[in-house]
Scaffold this motif. Structure first.
Motif, mmCIF file in Angstrom:
data_model
loop_
_atom_site.group_PDB
_atom_site.id
_atom_site.type_symbol
_atom_site.label_atom_id
_atom_site.label_comp_id
_atom_site.label_asym_id
_atom_site.label_seq_id
_atom_site.Cartn_x
_atom_site.Cartn_y
_atom_site.Cartn_z
ATOM 1 N N LYS A 1 0.853 -1.184 0.000
ATOM 2 C CA LYS A 1 0.000 0.000 0.000
ATOM 3 C C LYS A 1 0.891 1.236 0.000
ATOM 4 O O LYS A 1 1.568 1.531 0.988
ATOM 5 N N LYS B 1 1.845 4.822 0.539
ATOM 6 C CA LYS B 1 1.283 5.789 1.485
ATOM 7 C C LYS B 1 1.086 7.166 0.860
ATOM 8 O O LYS B 1 0.080 7.820 1.102
ATOM 9 N N LYS B 2 2.055 7.620 0.063
ATOM 10 C CA LYS B 2 1.924 8.932 -0.583
ATOM 11 C C LYS B 2 1.012 8.802 -1.810
ATOM 12 O O LYS B 2 1.247 7.964 -2.670
ATOM 13 N N ASN C 1 -4.792 -3.333 0.963
ATOM 14 C CA ASN C 1 -3.642 -3.545 1.851
ATOM 15 C C ASN C 1 -2.491 -4.288 1.187
ATOM 16 O O ASN C 1 -1.349 -4.232 1.659
#
Length: 306
Positions: free
Chosen positions: A183, A185-186, A226
């Motif tokens: 996953k 994040k940014k 995820n």
């Protein structure tokens, strides 16, 4: 008696097809019957064989609804046979100067020293030589064997040189879709590094100028769960293995890319697809836009479980 549908008749010089621009709403079969000098059964066969496109999308539906402005293309039998001989690629556009294809994964762009397996280049050489034995095709850019999507070729050496010499100015967009592990994040970001290639043909990335080739990649997350993220990736530079190396550098290698750090291969292929290519035509200067659908398997892997 049914009123004859008005249309403008267009027959491009370099296409083995006939096109009509619809000027009045109609259904596809009646429209074809009024514009093709063939029997009803012959026209139905043309539809069934997949020789008809509406706005560049193939259809076999007899009752397909046509509206004013639609473009109906009818591919000739000769052209259909020529295209069916191609394996692992589809010609999506062709004129006197260029050929644009949609390449499947697993097909080499050009030949290597390791064998004589089919390539996009040698198949297209055979494809154009069917029209004239002196015809040729020239490589403009490449896709990795296991990367699918839009690819551009030139039909003249002068056109190839013109495209390559003005590549940065002529190419307006090169967008890929990448399925990566984990996953991200940014939601969006830019990766800048310098790339060098080893003697074993593996590319390495350095955040500092080490004398390598500067590479810039922009990305944004379009879907994720995820386990996987689907990214839209835009190239500012076009270096060898650039996207693959840059995804590894941020800790999210492309799925199926064992060479650059992947630990999973859920697609049984590399999760990289050349989605969009936008460039100015080397002869006419016209803006050309080509898109390839994102593989459904990429989208399925980023579905969120309920």
């Amino acid at each position: 008696m049914k009123k004859k549908t008005k249309s403008k008749h267009i027959k491009p010089k370099s296409f083995q097809s006939t096109r009509f621009t619809v000027e009045q709403d109609d259904e596809l079969l009646p429209f074809l019957l009024t514009h093709i000098n063939k029997s009803r059964n012959a026209v139905k066969s043309i539809l069934t064989r997949g020789q008809v496109e509406v706005n560049n999308t193939p259809t076999t539906k007899h009752n397909y609804k046509l509206t004013s402005g639609d473009v109906v293309s009818i591919q000739s039998n000769e052209s259909l046979m020529k295209e069916k001989a191609l394996i692992g690629l589809t010609v999506v556009y062709e004129d006197d100067d260029i050929i644009v294809i949609d390449k499947e994964e697993g097909l080499l762009s050009v030949a290597t020293d390791k064998g004589n397996e089919p390539t996009a280049h040698n198949q297209l050489m055979g494809y154009v030589k069917r029209d004239h034995p002196k015809n040729r095709v020239f490589i403009v850019h490449r896709l990795d064997k296991d990367t699918s999507g839009i690819m551009l070729f030139a039909k003249k050496e002068s056109v190839k040189r013109a495209l390559q010499d003005s590549w940065k100015e002529s190419v307006k967009e090169r967008i890929y879709t990448a399925l990566v592990e984990g996953k991200v994040k940014k939601e969006n970001g830019t990766i800048t590094s310098w790339l060098t290639e080893s003697k074993t043909f593996k590319v390495y990335s350095s955040p500092h100028d080490n004398g390598g080739k500067k590479a810039i990649t922009h990305y944004k997350v379009t879907r994720q769960n995820n386990d996987y993220s689907l990214l839209e990736v835009s190239l500012e530079t076009g270096r060898k293995n650039q996207i693959r190396v840059h995804m590894q550098s941020i800790g999210h290698p492309i799925v199926g890319d064992k060479k650059y750090g992947a630990t999973s291969n859920p697609l049984k292929r590399l999760g990289l697809h050349a989605t969009t290519l936008v460039f100015n035509h080397p002869t006419t200067g016209k803006k050309m836009v080509f898109k390839s659908k994102i593989p459904r398997s990429f989208i399925k892997k980023t579905q969120v479980s309920k």
